[in-house]
Design a protein around this motif. Structure first.
Motif, short mmCIF file in Angstrom:
data_model
loop_
_atom_site.label_atom_id
_atom_site.label_comp_id
_atom_site.label_asym_id
_atom_site.label_seq_id
_atom_site.Cartn_x
_atom_site.Cartn_y
_atom_site.Cartn_z
N ARG A 281 29.12 40.77 37.72
CA ARG A 281 28.59 39.48 37.62
C ARG A 281 27.15 39.57 38.21
O ARG A 281 26.39 38.36 38.00
CB ARG A 281 29.43 38.52 38.38
CG ARG A 281 30.68 38.07 37.78
CD ARG A 281 31.59 37.26 38.25
NE ARG A 281 32.45 36.89 37.27
CZ ARG A 281 33.78 36.58 38.02
NH1 ARG A 281 33.94 36.46 39.27
NH2 ARG A 281 34.90 36.38 37.17
N LYS A 282 26.61 40.07 39.13
CA LYS A 282 25.47 40.47 39.79
C LYS A 282 24.19 41.23 38.78
O LYS A 282 23.22 41.16 39.05
CB LYS A 282 25.55 41.45 40.94
CG LYS A 282 26.34 41.03 42.32
CD LYS A 282 26.39 41.69 43.10
CE LYS A 282 27.40 41.52 44.17
NZ LYS A 282 27.47 42.50 45.46
N VAL A 283 24.90 41.84 37.78
CA VAL A 283 23.94 42.69 36.91
C VAL A 283 23.03 41.61 35.96
O VAL A 283 23.59 40.49 35.60
CB VAL A 283 24.79 43.09 35.80
CG1 VAL A 283 23.85 43.85 34.70
CG2 VAL A 283 25.42 44.47 36.50
N THR B 285 42.10 45.43 43.96
CA THR B 285 41.02 45.36 44.67
C THR B 285 39.94 46.13 43.92
O THR B 285 38.92 45.25 43.87
CB THR B 285 41.21 45.70 46.21
OG1 THR B 285 42.20 45.11 46.76
CG2 THR B 285 40.05 45.58 46.98
N PHE B 286 40.24 47.19 43.54
CA PHE B 286 38.97 47.96 42.80
C PHE B 286 38.48 47.17 41.59
O PHE B 286 37.36 47.03 41.44
CB PHE B 286 39.57 49.37 42.52
CG PHE B 286 38.67 50.31 41.78
CD1 PHE B 286 37.44 50.63 42.23
CD2 PHE B 286 38.90 50.47 40.48
CE1 PHE B 286 36.63 51.66 41.91
CE2 PHE B 286 37.83 51.36 39.93
CZ PHE B 286 36.91 51.98 40.44
N TYR B 287 39.36 46.65 40.69
CA TYR B 287 39.05 46.01 39.55
C TYR B 287 38.27 44.60 39.89
O TYR B 287 37.47 44.54 39.47
CB TYR B 287 40.46 45.37 38.98
CG TYR B 287 40.11 44.73 37.54
CD1 TYR B 287 39.74 45.32 36.40
CD2 TYR B 287 40.55 43.33 37.70
CE1 TYR B 287 39.32 44.48 35.29
CE2 TYR B 287 40.14 42.58 36.52
CZ TYR B 287 39.44 43.08 35.29
OH TYR B 287 39.44 42.33 34.30
N ARG B 288 38.69 43.87 40.97
CA ARG B 288 38.02 42.76 41.58
C ARG B 288 36.61 43.07 41.90
O ARG B 288 35.51 42.43 41.65
CB ARG B 288 38.79 42.18 42.71
CG ARG B 288 39.92 41.35 42.13
CD ARG B 288 40.52 40.51 43.31
NE ARG B 288 41.92 39.81 42.75
CZ ARG B 288 42.82 39.82 43.59
NH1 ARG B 288 42.96 40.01 44.92
NH2 ARG B 288 44.23 39.36 43.01
N GLN B 289 36.34 44.19 42.63
CA GLN B 289 35.05 44.64 43.03
C GLN B 289 34.05 45.03 41.84
O GLN B 289 32.94 44.76 41.87
CB GLN B 289 35.42 45.87 44.03
CG GLN B 289 35.85 45.70 45.47
CD GLN B 289 36.14 46.80 46.22
OE1 GLN B 289 35.99 47.86 45.64
NE2 GLN B 289 36.48 46.42 47.63
N ILE B 290 34.74 45.30 40.81
CA ILE B 290 34.31 46.07 39.73
C ILE B 290 33.65 44.61 38.98
O ILE B 290 32.43 44.55 38.79
CB ILE B 290 34.82 46.80 38.67
CG1 ILE B 290 35.15 47.81 39.20
CG2 ILE B 290 34.44 46.88 37.03
CD1 ILE B 290 36.06 49.09 38.26
#
Length: 75
Positions: A31-33, A21-26
């Protein structure tokens, strides 16, 4: 009185985040950058390079001047 938690220690539900989950959040946050274009990157690089060279020149000249002054006073 309410208890306070350190920021980022656990999720809002009180459970720990799994590494997946942590990796997916990263990945989702990256992708927002808004990444710079190649032209912007070149411009930023050149600005930083010129700034560093100017600061190096100033520091080198001050070092040379103070070195000569010390040798005149103590030498």
């Amino acid at each position: 009185m309410t208890q306070s938690r350190p920021v980022g220690s656990t999720s809002s539900s009180g459970k720990r985040t799994t590494p997946t989950t942590f990796y997916r959040q990263i990945v989702a946050e990256l992708r927002k950058v808004v990444w710079p274009t190649q032209q912007q990157l070149i411009t930023y690089f050149l600005v930083v390079l010129v700034f560093v060279l100017v600061v190096m020149t100033i520091v080198s000249l001050l070092d040379l001047a103070f070195g000569r002054l010390v040798f005149k006073v103590f030498g």
